[in-house]
Design an enzyme around this catalytic site. Structure first.
Site, mmCIF file in Angstrom:
data_model
loop_
_atom_site.group_PDB
_atom_site.id
_atom_site.type_symbol
_atom_site.label_atom_id
_atom_site.label_comp_id
_atom_site.label_asym_id
_atom_site.label_seq_id
_atom_site.Cartn_x
_atom_site.Cartn_y
_atom_site.Cartn_z
ATOM 1 N N GLU A 182 0.896 -1.154 0.000
ATOM 2 C CA GLU A 182 0.000 0.000 0.000
ATOM 3 C C GLU A 182 0.928 1.195 0.000
ATOM 4 O O GLU A 182 1.259 1.739 1.045
ATOM 5 C CB GLU A 182 -0.896 -0.052 1.244
ATOM 6 N N GLU A 228 4.494 8.426 -4.196
ATOM 7 C CA GLU A 228 5.327 7.933 -3.096
ATOM 8 C C GLU A 228 6.332 6.888 -3.572
ATOM 9 O O GLU A 228 6.939 6.192 -2.764
ATOM 10 C CB GLU A 228 4.446 7.371 -1.972
HETATM 11 N N1 SAH Z 1 0.866 -1.267 4.963
HETATM 12 C C1 SAH Z 1 0.386 -0.367 5.984
HETATM 13 C C2 SAH Z 1 1.065 0.985 5.926
HETATM 14 C C3 SAH Z 1 1.023 1.700 4.595
HETATM 15 S S1 SAH Z 1 1.809 3.275 4.616
HETATM 16 C C4 SAH Z 1 -1.098 -0.253 5.892
HETATM 17 O O1 SAH Z 1 -1.626 -0.559 4.824
HETATM 18 O O2 SAH Z 1 -1.753 0.143 6.850
HETATM 19 C C5 SAH Z 1 3.218 2.991 3.641
HETATM 20 C C6 SAH Z 1 4.449 2.606 4.450
HETATM 21 O O3 SAH Z 1 5.420 2.151 3.555
HETATM 22 C C7 SAH Z 1 5.093 3.727 5.228
HETATM 23 O O4 SAH Z 1 5.254 3.315 6.547
HETATM 24 C C8 SAH Z 1 6.462 3.927 4.544
HETATM 25 O O5 SAH Z 1 7.467 4.271 5.486
HETATM 26 C C9 SAH Z 1 6.722 2.582 3.947
HETATM 27 N N2 SAH Z 1 7.517 2.471 2.694
HETATM 28 C C10 SAH Z 1 7.299 3.141 1.534
HETATM 29 N N3 SAH Z 1 8.114 2.714 0.551
HETATM 30 C C11 SAH Z 1 8.883 1.720 1.084
HETATM 31 C C12 SAH Z 1 9.893 0.882 0.565
HETATM 32 N N4 SAH Z 1 10.238 0.936 -0.709
HETATM 33 N N5 SAH Z 1 10.466 -0.006 1.417
HETATM 34 C C13 SAH Z 1 10.093 -0.083 2.712
HETATM 35 N N6 SAH Z 1 9.118 0.687 3.253
HETATM 36 C C14 SAH Z 1 8.502 1.583 2.458
#
Ligand code: SAH
Length: 692
Positions: free
Chosen positions: A144, A153
């Site tokens: 996500e 993002e």
């Molecule tokens: N999966 C959770 C949070 C989603 S928010 C949910 O659905 O509730 C997205 C998260 O991904 C954030 O915490 C961000 O720090 C992390 N993130 C984004 N890109 C990333 C990457 N390439 N590798 C590791 N973490 C990542």
């Protein structure tokens, strides 16, 4: 680790050196993060759970072990869903350390420690192999990583890498695909965020029209996305010129390419009008069949289904490089170009000649050439284009200006100096404090003055107010000091009180009978119940059966970090609320005098007059331009029966969320909220406390 960060105080303008540990940034990020909002997004959570369930089942039916890769696990929610759905093992990747730590605790608390391995890395650093972070490649990819623009993002490069190195060929992906939708519209309101309209000024010697220079007319603007709560845009504020069309899709179960590319669709104008704006949103199909769909479509597209409110995903407004008249039935080509992180649009007539086609290729992302888009952000364009606001300033300037007025304007990127000149001031000069170090808008102003034959009429003084010398003013004393006031460094409404500090700094240049416009300002407050915004700061507790209270506690700790609970800025036209109290003036600031040495404090109580939940207090500033003309940067209108509020559409207001919510009934003896406010004139900060 401790670092010293230098910054100009937004209210006082003085340089401050703050000692900040790395904890500070973490706490800020967590306190203001969107995690709570995501966990409250029931529609999203339910559909992810269904999609994950279906993907695990498909893998199991093939007789394979279900190995999940969850990139960006946050609280660990999606991995816990996968484990509950029967996955054999989950690798939960999270780059943000405090979140990865929280995920470990949450996973443990929910009893999944043997099924989920939390890895605190960026996904592109993750290794696979017997000694690696992952024993083997995964066959289910769950993420996500989307923002309102879908790819902002970094979802595309992350997927591209994951398919190359971390997952098996033919893996299942949840979501399976995303589709971006567009609709062409005409909207004076939204177009006013991109360009300056001619400004009409009623002067003594007839109407003057201030026009933008041609560079500004043809400037493509900025590449940054304009994301808003489109559901708050009344249908009367725009007119749709095309049907909704699919612009492009991304299949996440196959290798993804992040390299720049363009997509093109054909549209037919359903109405004649001026094509100005492309509205856009996306949906995600959680499974290949498209049966589990989570959509960001706005109210007029899906009027029957209940809309899920969310703030982490909204809708996008894209501005076409130029407005184009279109005729009903006319065939058009809409092109979307994207790089790794952003999207931009262009419109072509299907029958355009070669010249036009060439002129309209848009492979390069928009770059502001006119500099106005660096000086004014989108709400500021909207504010400057607000004719009724301009009329208030014209009316009040006319009251105070005389033919011998020596006028100084202190405000960033303001049109007041031009208005003052048109209204007959003898000498007009301006200081734009916040922009001086950042970028020299001189060329823009020169072009602007040239387009309006105002060269040599208005002098821009490129110093900060405290460094102003008599020679800058040709040794004359200022008889009229004006400001909107507006400064680009302001985040909270009262930061524009910098005008008062600047006024104090230039005191020695003011004539003894100087007129200051605005003559004063006041801070206003009202207790409100939010329709939805309360969710972003409200604990979640149990999310789809998983205990995420560790996350709630973490957010609470961050909000209470240094025990300085603060108000936060929000544009309330996007976030409906109803008033539970009368609006109340709480502090006043007298610009005719200098900033006093002592603090300004007040305390009192507000009665809750309506039934509802008190989520917080809203605060805003009003500027009293003259004795009888005021402008509000907050409440514009209050409909008294229901308490519905209309907010200034160009400004952010301050919201102070109460740590606990009280529910009031209609009472003969209404409940009261006690408040105490203190404006520290040294730091320029307003501390506030509420007792419910
Ligand atoms: N999966 C959770 C949070 C989603 S928010 C949910 O659905 O509730 C997205 C998260 O991904 C954030 O915490 C961000 O720090 C992390 N993130 C984004 N890109 C990333 C990457 N390439 N590798 C590791 N973490 C990542």
């Amino acid at each position: 680790m401790k670092t010293f960060c230098g910054r100009a105080n937004p209210t006082t303008g003085s340089m401050e050196w703050l000692e900040e540990g790395e904890d500070y940034d973490y706490h800020q990020e967590i306190a203001r993060s969107r995690y709570a909002d995501m966990l409250h997004d029931k529609d999203r959570n339910v559909k992810y759970y269904q999609g994950i369930h279906a993907a695990v089942s498909r893998v199991k039916e093939r007789g394979e072990k279900a190995i999940v890769l969850d990139i960006g696990t946050g609280t660990g929610l999606l991995s816990m869903m996968a484990a509950s759905a029967g996955a054999d093992f989950c690798y939960a990747i999270e780059v943000f350390k405090p979140m990865a730590n929280a995920a470990v605790k949450i996973v443990e608390k929910n009893g999944f420690s043997d099924k989920i391995k939390v890895i605190n890395k960026h996904s592109t650093e993750v290794t696979v192999g017997p000694d690696g972070d992952m024993q083997c490649r995964a066959n289910i990819l769950v993420t996500e990583l989307f923002d309102t623009e879908l790819i902002g993002e970094g979802a595309l490069p992350t997927y591209e890498h994951a398919h190359k190195y971390l997952v098996q060929e033919g893996c299942e992906a949840v979501p399976h695909r995303a589709t971006v939708y567009v609709q062409l519209v005409e909207s004076r309101r939204m177009w006013s965020w991109k360009k300056l309209f001619p400004v009409h000024v009623e002067a003594e010697d007839g109407e003057k029209i201030l026009v933008p220079p041609s560079e500004m007319e043809n400037c493509p603007g900025l590449p940054s996305v304009c994301d808003i709560q489109l559901n708050q845009m009344p249908s009367g504020d725009f007119s749709t010129l095309s049907d909704v069309v699919k612009m492009f899709s991304v299949d996440f179960s196959k290798p993804v390419q992040s390299a720049s590319t363009c997509y093109r669709v054909q549209l037919e104008a359903v109405k004649s009008g001026k094509a100005q704006i492309v509205l856009s949103w996306w949906d995600i199909d959680m499974d290949p069949s498209g049966m589990i769909n989570c959509s960001m479509a706005p109210y007029w597209v899906k009027p029957t289904s209940a809309l899920q409110w969310r703030d982490h995903w909204m809708q996008c407004v894209y501005f076409l490089p130029r407005e184009k008249p279109v005729l009903q039935g006319e065939k058009l080509h809409l092109t979307a170009c994207r790089d790794e992180y952003s999207v931009w649009y262009n419109l072509q007539k299907a029958r355009a000649d070669e010249e036009e086609q060439k002129a309209d290729v848009c492979v390069q992302s928009p770059v502001c050439r006119c500099r106005a888009h660096l000086l004014w952000n989108r709400p500021r364009f909207g504010e400057l284009n607000d004719q009724s606001r301009t009329r208030q300033y014209v009316k009040s300037l006319r009251k105070v200006l005389k033919t011998d007025s020596i006028c100084l304007c202190i405000s960033d990127g303001s049109l007041l100096p031009v208005l003052a000149h048109y209204l007959g001031a003898k000498q007009v000069q301006c200081v734009q404090p916040s922009r001086i170090d950042l970028f020299h808008p001189h060329e823009l102003w020169q072009a602007f003055f040239k387009a309006n034959n105002l060269e040599d009429k208005i002098k821009i003084i490129e110093v900060r107010p405290e460094l102003l010398k008599p020679s800058h003013l040709e040794d004359k004393k200022i008889s009229v000091l004006v400001g909107e006031p507006f400064f680009t460094t302001s985040l909270l409404p009262w930061h524009n009180l910098y005008f008062w500090y600047a006024r104090t700094a230039v005191s020695s240049h003011l004539a003894s009978n100087v007129t200051v416009l605005p003559q004063s300002a006041s801070l206003h407050m009202m207790i409100v119940e939010f329709q939805d915004l309360w969710r972003i700061r409200s604990p979640c507790g149990i999310c789809e059966g998983f205990d995420v209270r560790t996350m709630d506690d973490m957010i609470k700790d961050s909000l209470n970090f240094r025990e300085s609970k603060e108000a936060e800025p929000h544009p309330l036209w996007e976030y409906p609320c109803k008033s539970l109290s009368e609006p109340q003036e709480v502090l006043t600031f007298d610009f005719t005098k200098t900033v006093p040495d002592h603090c300004l404090s007040t305390e009192g109580s507000v009665k809750l007059l309506r039934k509802g939940k008190s989520h917080g207090a809203v605060l805003w500033m009003e500027y009293h331009l003259t004795a009888d003309i005021s402008v509000s940067t907050g409440l514009m209108k209050l409909s008294n029966e229901k308490g519905n509020c209309e907010w200034n559409p160009h400004c952010k207001q301050a919201v102070y969320f109460f740590s606990s919510v009280i529910e009031s009934e209609i009472l003969s003896d209404p409940t009261a909220v006690e408040y105490a406010m203190n404006f520290d004139t040294k730091t320029g900060e307003i501390a506030m406390d509420f007792k419910l």
